[in-house]
Design a protein around this motif. Structure first.
Motif, short mmCIF file in Angstrom:
data_model
loop_
_atom_site.label_atom_id
_atom_site.label_comp_id
_atom_site.label_asym_id
_atom_site.label_seq_id
_atom_site.Cartn_x
_atom_site.Cartn_y
_atom_site.Cartn_z
N PRO A 1 41.24 9.47 -42.37
CA PRO A 1 41.21 8.19 -43.08
C PRO A 1 40.00 7.33 -42.70
O PRO A 1 39.47 6.61 -43.55
N ASN A 2 39.55 7.38 -41.45
CA ASN A 2 38.39 6.59 -41.06
C ASN A 2 37.14 7.04 -41.82
O ASN A 2 36.35 6.22 -42.29
N GLN A 3 36.96 8.35 -41.94
CA GLN A 3 35.80 8.85 -42.68
C GLN A 3 35.92 8.54 -44.16
O GLN A 3 34.91 8.26 -44.82
N LEU A 4 37.13 8.56 -44.71
CA LEU A 4 37.31 8.20 -46.11
C LEU A 4 37.00 6.72 -46.32
O LEU A 4 36.40 6.34 -47.35
N GLU A 5 37.38 5.87 -45.38
CA GLU A 5 37.03 4.45 -45.47
C GLU A 5 35.52 4.26 -45.45
O GLU A 5 34.96 3.49 -46.24
N ASN A 6 34.83 4.99 -44.54
CA ASN A 6 33.37 4.90 -44.49
C ASN A 6 32.74 5.35 -45.80
O ASN A 6 31.78 4.74 -46.30
N ALA A 7 33.28 6.44 -46.37
CA ALA A 7 32.74 6.94 -47.63
C ALA A 7 32.93 5.92 -48.75
O ALA A 7 32.01 5.67 -49.55
N LEU A 8 34.12 5.32 -48.82
CA LEU A 8 34.39 4.32 -49.86
C LEU A 8 33.47 3.12 -49.72
O LEU A 8 32.89 2.64 -50.71
N LEU A 9 33.32 2.62 -48.50
CA LEU A 9 32.44 1.47 -48.28
C LEU A 9 31.00 1.81 -48.65
O LEU A 9 30.30 1.00 -49.28
#
Length: 702
Positions: free
Chosen positions: A442-450
């Motif tokens: 989830p942390n990497q997905l948040e980074n990708a979304l941002l």
């Protein structure tokens, strides 16, 4: 009235039927119907149209079938089964065919080969009246024997036509050797004078009758067996006959000839006569041999041509490989050039800060040290972030996949994204109801979304709209090939903007590391490459859809997770600082500087530290009686043992020992593809010493 009568005065009503007698009559009628039904040698069934998920009358069920049905079609236990469960791929065609009979009331008849039963079947279908029953009766008649007979007749007729044509050509060319007549019941074989002279026989004897053995004596020994088999087959089947073989003529030489004839049978199938004619085919065979020689020569030329083409193809493949290598080196050059530029800037900041710290210490200006320490730490963190993005691009970053609700993740990120993109950008979210979960970090997905939202903002310098949309996607074979994914179920997260859009050549290079369309200093060119690597490492894909002047949409496709749904995680309070008395940590790392820092962090916590530079040295400590409470090991170790192997050996020697892996990148094979056993954790280099200390204290206290 007698008891045998079906009608009688019942309950005072003349002519009314006794229910018991009526049921008995009905049972007898049904028994007669069933006996007749089963006595039919042909296959028979009744189908009834039903409504289904594909619409009214979109399926039918078999309500009746006799034993002949399975015998003729090869399909057992048909009663009660629906068409779509029996033959889903053929269902539409059969429903349309029999549905036409039901709608029009016109019967149909056609032929079909049932491969499973090995039979050729004639099918007749008619509507069962009244039409409101929605039923169609289907009769299956085996016509395999008729079809086989027709095929044999056609073959015989074709052979006869060929024989006639050959005889006509032989007559025109003067190639007829002679004729014969064989009376099969008496075994009397008579020939004409031309036949007898050609083989050096007495014409008078030929007219009186020879034995077949006398004629066979003139046949070449190598051809006698084949001739005998051909004659026996012709007598057995009847009809036209043709066979080529070599015979010895009057001059003592063997010549090629062709025998053409016909076997006539009596009505009961008894073979009666076998008349025929002999044709000289020596010249024809010579021509065929010449054609075969030319064909072989052409085949040899063709083989040579294939070899030449193969050689040229090999040269082209070598040229293509050289081109690919050149392109690869160009990409490596672009990558190393970008790395050198960025890391030189960061190293200049770190090195300069350390030089200034040293100068201020000599000058005694200790109060200014924090300024340079903070600058060096900031540069080091930016270097770590750069390395992290490179690892994401190469799909070697350490991931912590968890069942993730993407809708919840987007909702939690919405306020942060609004603040990041600024008031000039309108942000909309379109969350799909019933969204599947996905197994992802989830942390990497948040980074990708941002990162995607920041890119979208930069593509709209005059303002615009960003839309974040989620949805379930079921990709078939074609859609999977278009996205370079196996077919299956995926969760899609798409970020679209109303910005300037991208040209096709920009889209083609968008995922390359250090490629950016932003001005110098405003972009590293690693954002999309990091997202691409993260998506691929997570088993998914990322795709760009864009037109110049129309904006862009970038979609992440992540595999659906069928496990338990994600739950809200409640932050746990920090563990209390524990007593260090009697607690020992084994630190294994081949880099002395890193080992020194970890040992210092361990000792600052009041713990005892034991150092080892490689796996074999660590094993000596693990085999000793010294108590060990925690093993901290680098993953990449020299001298024949990696960190995972050290950990496995430690668990064998000291069951349940807690283990912390330290790694600069994720060796998936070493870390079991991200699946760690209980009591194991991973810390990624470079790490914040405060975070490392907290992790050590937490593991010691578990």
């Amino acid at each position: 009235m007698t008891n045998d009568s079906a009608e009688r005065v019942f309950d005072g009503v003349p002519g009314a039927m006794d229910p018991h007698l009526a049921l008995d009559a009905l049972a007898r009628s049904q028994a007669r119907y069933r006996a007749l039904f089963e006595a039919i040698d042909d296959g028979f069934c009744i189908i009834e149209f039903i409504d289904g998920p594909h619409g009214p009358a979109s399926d039918y069920v078999h309500v009746e079938a006799n034993s002949g049905y399975e015998r003729h079609t090869g399909i057992p236990d048909i009663v009660g089964k629906r068409l779509r469960e029996l033959a889903p791929s053929e269902a539409e065609a059969w429903i349309e065919l029999y549905g036409g009979v039901l709608d029009s009331g016109r019967p149909i008849r056609f032929e079909r080969e049932f491969v499973t039963a090995g039979r050729h079947i004639e099918v007749a279908a008619a509507r069962v009246e009244p039409a409101s029953l929605r039923q169609v009766s289907v009769l299956f008649r085996d016509i395999s024997a008729r079809k086989a007979g027709e095929a044999a007749l056609r073959a015989s007729e074709a052979l006869a036509r060929q024989n006639v044509e050959r005889v006509q050509l032989a007559l025109a060319a003067g190639a007829i050797i002679g004729t014969w007549f064989w009376d099969i019941p008496s075994d009397r074989f008579t020939v004409d004078a031309a036949f007898a002279e050609a083989f050096g026989l007495d014409p008078a004897l030929g007219r009186e009758g020879l034995s077949l053995a006398q004629v066979v004596e003139t046949v070449h020994p190598d051809d006698r067996e084949g001739l005998g088999a051909a004659i026996e087959a012709a007598i057995a089947r009847g009809g036209a006959y043709a066979h080529q073989y070599r015979t010895r003529r009057a001059d003592g030489r063997y010549y090629w000839l062709e025998a053409n004839g016909r076997v006539d049978h009596a009505p009961d199938g008894t073979p009666l006569s076998f008349p025929g004619v002999l044709i000289d085919i020596e010249e024809r065979r010579a021509g065929e041999a010449e054609r075969a020689r030319v064909t072989d020569m052409l085949r040899e030329l063709n083989d040579t041509l294939e070899q030449r083409v193969a050689a040229q193809t090999a040269e082209l493949m070598l040229a293509e490989e050289a081109l690919r290598q050149s392109q690869k080196m160009e990409a490596v050059g672009q990558l190393t050039g970008g790395l050198a530029h960025d890391f030189n800037n960061l190293l200049a900041g770190i090195s300069g800060s350390l030089d200034m710290i040293q100068a201020r210490l000599r000058q005694g200006r200790i109060g200014e040290l924090d300024r340079y320490v903070i600058a060096a730490q900031g540069a080091a963190k930016r270097a770590a972030a750069l390395t992290h993005r490179l690892l994401a691009f190469s799909r070697r970053q350490t991931l912590d996949p968890k069942p993730t609700d993407v809708n919840r993740l987007v909702a939690d990120m919405e306020d942060l994204i609004r603040r990041t993109v600024g008031p000039g950008i309108t942000l909309e979210t379109v969350a799909k109801g019933g969204l599947w979960s996905t197994l992802v970090d989830p942390n990497q997905l948040e980074n990708a979304l941002l990162n995607l939202c920041i890119n979208a903002r930069d593509a709209m310098p005059d303002g615009g709209r960003i839309t974040i949309e989620t949805g379930n996607r079921w990709l078939d074979d074609r859609a999977g090939r278009e996205r370079d994914l196996p077919p299956g179920q995926y969760v899609a997260m798409c970020v679209s903007d109303t910005g300037t859009g991208m040209t096709p050549d920009v889209i083609e290079k968008a995922f390359d590391p250090f490629f950016t369309t932003k001005p110098i200093g405003l972009g590293t060119g690693l954002g999309l490459s990091m997202i691409y690597g993260f998506a691929r490492q997570s088993g998914g894909q990322v795709r760009i859809y864009s037109e110049v002047g129309q904006g862009s949409m970038i979609c992440l496709y992540l595999p659906r997770h069928h496990g338990d749904a994600p739950v809200e995680m409640v932050a746990e309070p920090a563990p209390p600082r524990l007593s260090s008395r009697g607690r020992t940590v084994l630190v294994v790392d081949d880099e002395p500087l890193v080992r020194m820092l970890v040992v210092d962090a361990v000792e600052d916590l009041g713990l005892t530290a034991i150092e080892a530079g490689d796996g074999p040295e660590a094993l000596k400590v693990l085999r000793s009686p010294v108590p060990i409470d925690l093993l901290i090991t680098d993953v990449g170790l020299p001298n024949g043992m990696n960190g995972r192997q050290v950990a496995d050996a430690a668990r064998e020697l000291r069951g349940g020992l807690k283990i912390m892996f330290v790694t600069g990148y994720a060796e998936n094979a070493v870390l079991s593809h991200g699946h760690l056993d209980p009591g194991m954790q991973v810390v990624t280099k470079p790490f914040d010493m405060t975070i490392l200390s907290g992790r050590i204290q937490a593991m010691i206290g578990d």
